[in-house]
Design a protein around this motif. Structure first.
Motif, PDB file in Angstrom:
ATOM      1  N   ALA B  91       1.035  -0.950  -0.043  1.00  0.00           N
ATOM      2  CA  ALA B  91       0.099  -0.423  -0.284  1.00  0.00           C
ATOM      3  C   ALA B  91       0.642   1.106  -0.192  1.00  0.00           C
ATOM      4  O   ALA B  91       2.088   0.916   0.340  1.00  0.00           O
ATOM      5  CB  ALA B  91      -0.812  -0.269   1.393  1.00  0.00           C
ATOM      6  N   PRO B  92       0.580   2.580  -0.014  1.00  0.00           N
ATOM      7  CA  PRO B  92       1.328   3.776   0.062  1.00  0.00           C
ATOM      8  C   PRO B  92       1.320   3.741   1.540  1.00  0.00           C
ATOM      9  O   PRO B  92       0.449   2.905   2.402  1.00  0.00           O
ATOM     10  CB  PRO B  92      -0.270   5.161  -0.159  1.00  0.00           C
ATOM     11  CG  PRO B  92      -0.715   4.375  -1.442  1.00  0.00           C
ATOM     12  CD  PRO B  92      -0.671   2.646  -1.000  1.00  0.00           C
ATOM     13  N   ALA B  93       2.388   4.311   1.844  1.00  0.00           N
ATOM     14  CA  ALA B  93       3.367   4.066   2.687  1.00  0.00           C
ATOM     15  C   ALA B  93       2.419   4.820   3.730  1.00  0.00           C
ATOM     16  O   ALA B  93       2.471   4.470   4.868  1.00  0.00           O
ATOM     17  CB  ALA B  93       4.810   5.203   2.701  1.00  0.00           C
ATOM     18  N   GLY B  94       1.614   5.704   3.214  1.00  0.00           N
ATOM     19  CA  GLY B  94       0.652   6.785   4.311  1.00  0.00           C
ATOM     20  C   GLY B  94      -0.159   5.921   4.988  1.00  0.00           C
ATOM     21  O   GLY B  94      -0.874   6.007   6.052  1.00  0.00           O
ATOM     22  N   ALA B 118       5.737  -0.709   1.050  1.00  0.00           N
ATOM     23  CA  ALA B 118       5.005   0.290   0.094  1.00  0.00           C
ATOM     24  C   ALA B 118       5.149   0.483  -0.847  1.00  0.00           C
ATOM     25  O   ALA B 118       6.204   0.171  -1.749  1.00  0.00           O
ATOM     26  CB  ALA B 118       6.146   1.595   0.921  1.00  0.00           C
ATOM     27  N   CYS B 119       3.487   0.313  -2.078  1.00  0.00           N
ATOM     28  CA  CYS B 119       4.363   0.219  -3.598  1.00  0.00           C
ATOM     29  C   CYS B 119       5.343   1.111  -3.990  1.00  0.00           C
ATOM     30  O   CYS B 119       5.765   1.050  -4.948  1.00  0.00           O
ATOM     31  CB  CYS B 119       2.302   0.291  -3.699  1.00  0.00           C
ATOM     32  SG  CYS B 119       1.983   1.736  -2.892  1.00  0.00           S
ATOM     33  N   GLU B 120       5.103   2.766  -3.239  1.00  0.00           N
ATOM     34  CA  GLU B 120       6.249   3.369  -3.608  1.00  0.00           C
ATOM     35  C   GLU B 120       7.362   2.913  -4.139  1.00  0.00           C
ATOM     36  O   GLU B 120       8.507   3.715  -5.410  1.00  0.00           O
ATOM     37  CB  GLU B 120       6.539   4.846  -2.869  1.00  0.00           C
ATOM     38  CG  GLU B 120       4.966   5.578  -2.989  1.00  0.00           C
ATOM     39  CD  GLU B 120       3.701   5.050  -1.713  1.00  0.00           C
ATOM     40  OE1 GLU B 120       4.205   4.351  -1.304  1.00  0.00           O
ATOM     41  OE2 GLU B 120       3.688   5.752  -1.053  1.00  0.00           O
ATOM     42  N   THR B 121       8.600   1.913  -2.774  1.00  0.00           N
ATOM     43  CA  THR B 121       8.675   1.626  -3.413  1.00  0.00           C
ATOM     44  C   THR B 121       9.003  -0.194  -3.581  1.00  0.00           C
ATOM     45  O   THR B 121      10.349  -0.788  -3.819  1.00  0.00           O
ATOM     46  CB  THR B 121       9.854   1.931  -2.127  1.00  0.00           C
ATOM     47  OG1 THR B 121       9.722   1.315  -0.974  1.00  0.00           O
ATOM     48  CG2 THR B 121      10.691   3.438  -2.045  1.00  0.00           C
TER      49      THR B 121
END
Lengths: 341, 341
Positions: B91-94, B118-121
């Protein structure tokens, strides 16, 4: 004043019962109040005539998820529907920062203002047409009950007094009887000084999760109805050796009997109690246990049950409006309602 | 591999469609993955054969409430049901700090571990039986799509190689073909070195909210299926003068046509598109618009629609299992499904 149950299961939803949510409706049938908001409460509302535009106050009894996880979605939907009126939320103090951080995470910007009041410090206070008091209960986390009292039961003008004070008949009288304070010849006429209430107000007490019903004794004085959790039957609680901070049907019923309460509505049932006894313990076990301790009017709530408290203080089941054939949740409600309410 | 839609409405739930949730089921029919978790997803699951004990991974595309507000309740219920296995949440880090603070507020203590990524990374990575890659999309908030690739399509032992390496027939071979690395005579035999995959893997791409479908071009290479939002028709978007970061049926369909995608599944429809056209714009308007831009197999999702991607890469509707008469949501699904899928 009607009670419309939106969720009557404890802890987790079942196919027949959602987690906690209870609508309290003004007699006009328009303005209403919500007590607790478990996940899926906004979904349940889609099956009722209630509108998020007409919600006047939102009360949370405690911070457990089955009583508050539906808040962010319900409020976000009210925003997407274009609500403009500020909304009062009466809740444990931790709810406000959690909601604000939830909306911050999800970048949700409401179209209306949230006005928070911490139930921990709430004095007697008015919300819409009701006077409200909070009562501290006993649970695994701080939990509160709310006592709702009709603020202006059948108002009638005190004509003797109006005449003595030289206040002329006309629009002023109409505004006073509707509860408006009025400016007249340079001074403020307070509506409450010129209005008599012609009957006892209706009073409804709604408990949060609570293992000591007797904490509501003072709040129930002169109340016609208590809505209280009865998560377990005594026999199950005895087997488990504890109640996890909850009441049993027996303990609530015995309390109601001890104070001579006329109407008791039980809700927040463990999922082990099924409408169909072939599938497990029966909700009828809960009824039988409560009935053996209580001689007043006893109701077991189910989702979408609607009870009306009349001006004479009697409580009765309101026949639900005719429902569309094939409507989804109406079937579910009918199924779960077999033998209840 | 099956897709089981749990929610297909954008923004707010309707009586026929919940907000976003999509089950991706392993061929065994037991292990499964969840993409997005709008409020009420756990309620929808009660109407399916899916168990929270068998959930292998939970993917969130972005932080908007209609895609994540169901997380706290679903996870809390998994805990109350006694889940023990750790659960991966991509999921998104937030999302992680929000979930942790939500559980802290509600004093919810899960019986299992949450493992956040985190899906961002997220690089290429394995979850259960799937290889997963995240793709950044374009929306009002950072939004991601996920490409799911079957990791071990019909494995068969490379017997020539096993013989050349002098690895004896027996239990070792069985473990290797099941994907286990095995210690043998002091060295580690890697399963992937001794197994051949006898067909192309199945690949499914699931987009989050996104107004630039072409960002999924690379992810859709060799994919049999794209599931993508089509919140509006182009005519409505043109009238509004903007798309609020969403795609239209036309834009997604034209993209799918341009890359020769064999199967396109549209979902996340604005509530203005009704199953019954007498009540407003029709979901058939969405279908007609998409069909005019796309010649492949087109599906419009509805709640509880179940699509099966066969080993040969064909996608087909799976007849839902026989449902109990009077079952609540089955009626709803049938009602919403008229003319869709």
């Amino acid at each position: 004043m009607d009670l419309l149950f939106l969720g009557t299961s404890s802890g987790t939803p079942t196919r027949a019962r959602n987690v906690s949510g209870l609508g309290l409706l003004e007699e006009t049938g328009k303005g209403w109040y919500l007590v607790d908001c478990g996940e899926g409460t906004q979904h349940q509302l889609l099956r009722t005539p209630l509108s998020l535009h007409e919600l006047r106050g939102l009360f949370i009894t405690h911070v457990h998820g089955d009583h508050c996880y539906g808040l962010p979605g319900l409020l976000a939907s009210a925003g997407m529907l274009g609500r403009k009126a500020p909304l009062e939320i009466i809740a444990p103090a931790g709810i406000e920062p959690w909601l604000r951080s939830t909306f911050s995470l999800s970048q949700t910007y409401l179209s209306f203002e949230l006005v928070f009041r911490a139930c921990e410090t709430l004095g007697p206070w008015h919300c819409g047409t009701l006077k409200v008091e909070a009562v501290a209960l006993s649970h695994r986390v701080p939990s509160y009950g709310y006592r709702f009292t009709e603020a202006r039961p059948d108002p009638r003008l005190d004509i003797d007094r109006l005449d003595r004070h030289g206040i002329p008949r006309g629009p002023i009288w109409g505004r006073l009887v509707r509860g408006e304070d009025v400016e007249h010849e340079g001074r403020i006429l307070r509506a409450d000084d010129y209005v008599l209430f012609t009957r006892e107000p209706r009073r409804i007490v709604v408990g949060g999760d609570n293992d000591r019903p007797e904490l509501l004794a003072e709040a129930c004085r002169d109340a016609q109805v208590l809505v209280h959790e009865a998560t377990y039957t005594q026999s199950i609680a005895d087997k488990a050796g504890e109640t996890f901070g909850h009441s049993t049907a027996a303990s609530v019923a015995a309390f109601a009997q001890s104070i001579g309460l006329p109407n008791l509505v039980l809700t927040h049932f463990s999922a082990r109690y099924q409408a169909d006894p072939a599938r497990g313990l029966s909700i009828e076990d809960v009824r039988a246990e409560a009935a053996s301790h209580y001689q007043g009017e006893l109701y077991l709530a189910h989702d979408f049950a609607r009870l009306r408290l009349g001006r004479d203080g009697t409580l009765m089941l309101v026949a639900p409006p005719q429902r569309r054939a094939g409507s989804a949740v109406s079937d579910s409600a009918a199924g779960s309602g077999a033998g209840t309410v």
